[in-house]
Design an enzyme around this catalytic site. Structure first.
Site, short mmCIF file in Angstrom:
data_model
loop_
_atom_site.label_atom_id
_atom_site.label_comp_id
_atom_site.label_asym_id
_atom_site.label_seq_id
_atom_site.Cartn_x
_atom_site.Cartn_y
_atom_site.Cartn_z
CE1 TYR A 76 -3.12 -2.93 0.24
CE2 TYR A 76 -3.52 -2.43 2.53
CZ TYR A 76 -3.77 -3.20 1.43
OH TYR A 76 -4.68 -4.23 1.51
CB SER A 222 -13.45 -5.47 -0.88
OG SER A 222 -14.22 -4.62 -1.70
N PRO A 223 -15.41 -5.54 2.32
CG PRO A 223 -15.62 -4.80 4.53
CD PRO A 223 -14.62 -4.94 3.41
CD GLN A 226 -13.06 -1.29 -3.43
OE1 GLN A 226 -12.62 -0.16 -3.62
NE2 GLN A 226 -12.64 -2.07 -2.44
N GLY A 227 -18.10 0.03 -1.99
CA GLY A 227 -19.22 0.96 -1.90
C GLY A 227 -20.48 0.48 -2.57
CG LEU A 228 -22.37 -3.09 -5.53
CD1 LEU A 228 -22.63 -2.35 -6.82
CD2 LEU A 228 -22.04 -4.55 -5.83
#
Length: 333
Positions: A76, A222-223, A226-228
């Site tokens: 990162y 990514s729980p 990504q905002g979906l």
């Protein structure tokens, strides 16, 4: 299912969960820090750079609302995320050891032995904050699994890290890694996987079952997909254009994906209304409650507002019927 919440001095607080078979205790929700990469490096370009003030506010808000651990990685920003995280903790006068840190070794085009040198760099970037969980980021090194586990065990035995885990490994290698480490008297603490209500592939490939059988914690990256799963793109598809192209491509965020997941969002919104919550909070509550204490989640946050929302999901208790309904709807995707 065990109740994952308790009340202390009239304040509702999350019960800390045991990390695998270690003595490390973590909040159900941690804070993912991929977005602390300052736009640097191969993975850093997926996110806009945050100011130091914003980073501090995100970390401060998370801690104040019950989050006690942070997940970062060497890749990162090539150490930038680690340093930004530790700098924020220092600025907030958070004592070393009072929060937990999970870090990761980047294996691509490297041999396992490079972990020995890399760990010094990781600790330097973390500026005095110890590594409670050290993970192999992907199963893609140039070494055999046996060698990888030998080096991880060595790091624990030398006191460089407190526990070890894997990321994105399949069920067969998880079993082998667990067995190899056990011979050294070291537990495989966790397996980090891409997992959420809209992406349950690892569950269907028995990764969660194997982890549960062996006493290994699952960490869901990514729980919120990504905002979906917040529903914000379903209500305003134009908002997708604000995301970095790399994120859109990596997670397949498209008009078709929005249509496919609309029934799930509708269900999340309805249940959220009953709890005075948001679809994102219900998504996080589901992932950390449906499998008992097995799954921990590490949503990221670009603002204090997002950090607050994610943290507050720990104080929502879903009924078994709500958990089962979300399971049924998402299983059809």
């Amino acid at each position: 299912m065990d109740n994952v919440y308790s009340t202390t001095q009239n304040k509702q607080v999350p019960i800390l969960r045991q990390l695998g078979q270690t003595d490390i205790m973590l909040s159900p929700i941690g804070l993912g820090t991929w977005q602390f990469s300052s736009g640097v490096g191969e993975l850093g370009k997926y996110w806009p750079a945050l100011t130091d003030e914003t980073t501090r506010d995100v970390v401060k808000t998370a801690i104040e609302n019950g989050v006690n651990w942070f997940d970062t990685a060497e890749q990162y920003g090539n150490g930038v995320s680690e340093r930004n995280l530790s700098s924020a903790l220092k600025a907030l006068e958070i004592a070393a050891g009072s929060v937990k840190i999970a870090d990761k070794w980047w294996p691509k085009k490297r041999k396992a032995a490079s972990m020995i040198d890399s760990i010094s760099e990781r600790l330097d970037c973390l500026q005095g904050y110890p590594i409670d969980l050290y993970q192999i980021h992907w199963p893609e090194s140039e070494s055999w699994l046996r060698t990888e586990m030998k080096v991880l065990a060595q790091l624990v035995e030398e006191g460089k890290v407190k526990s070890v885990g894997l990321c994105n490994y399949n069920r067969r290698d998880i079993k082998r890694a667990h067995s190899l480490l056990r011979k050294r008297g070291i537990p495989l603490a966790s397996v980090q996987i891409h997992y959420n209500l809209a992406y349950r592939h690892s569950e269907r490939h028995d990764v969660l079952k194997v982890a549960a059988d062996l006493g290994i914690s699952i960490i869901a990256w990514s729980p919120l997909e990504q905002g979906l799963l917040s529903g914000k793109f379903h209500n305003n598809e134009e908002a997708l254009k604000l995301l970095k192209r790399e994120r859109i491509n990596m997670f397949g965020l498209s008009s078709d994906r929005l249509k496919e997941t609309q029934p799930l969002i509708d269900t999340l919104e309805r249940i959220a209304g009953k709890h005075n919550a948001t679809p994102a909070q219900i998504s996080l509550a589901w992932i950390t409650q449906y499998h008992g204490n097995l799954v921990l989640a590490i949503p990221g946050a670009n603002s204090a507002k997002q950090a607050l929302s994610n943290s507050r999901s720990m104080y929502i208790s879903l009924s078994q019927s709500e958990l089962d309904e979300l399971d049924a709807v998402s299983s059809k995707l």
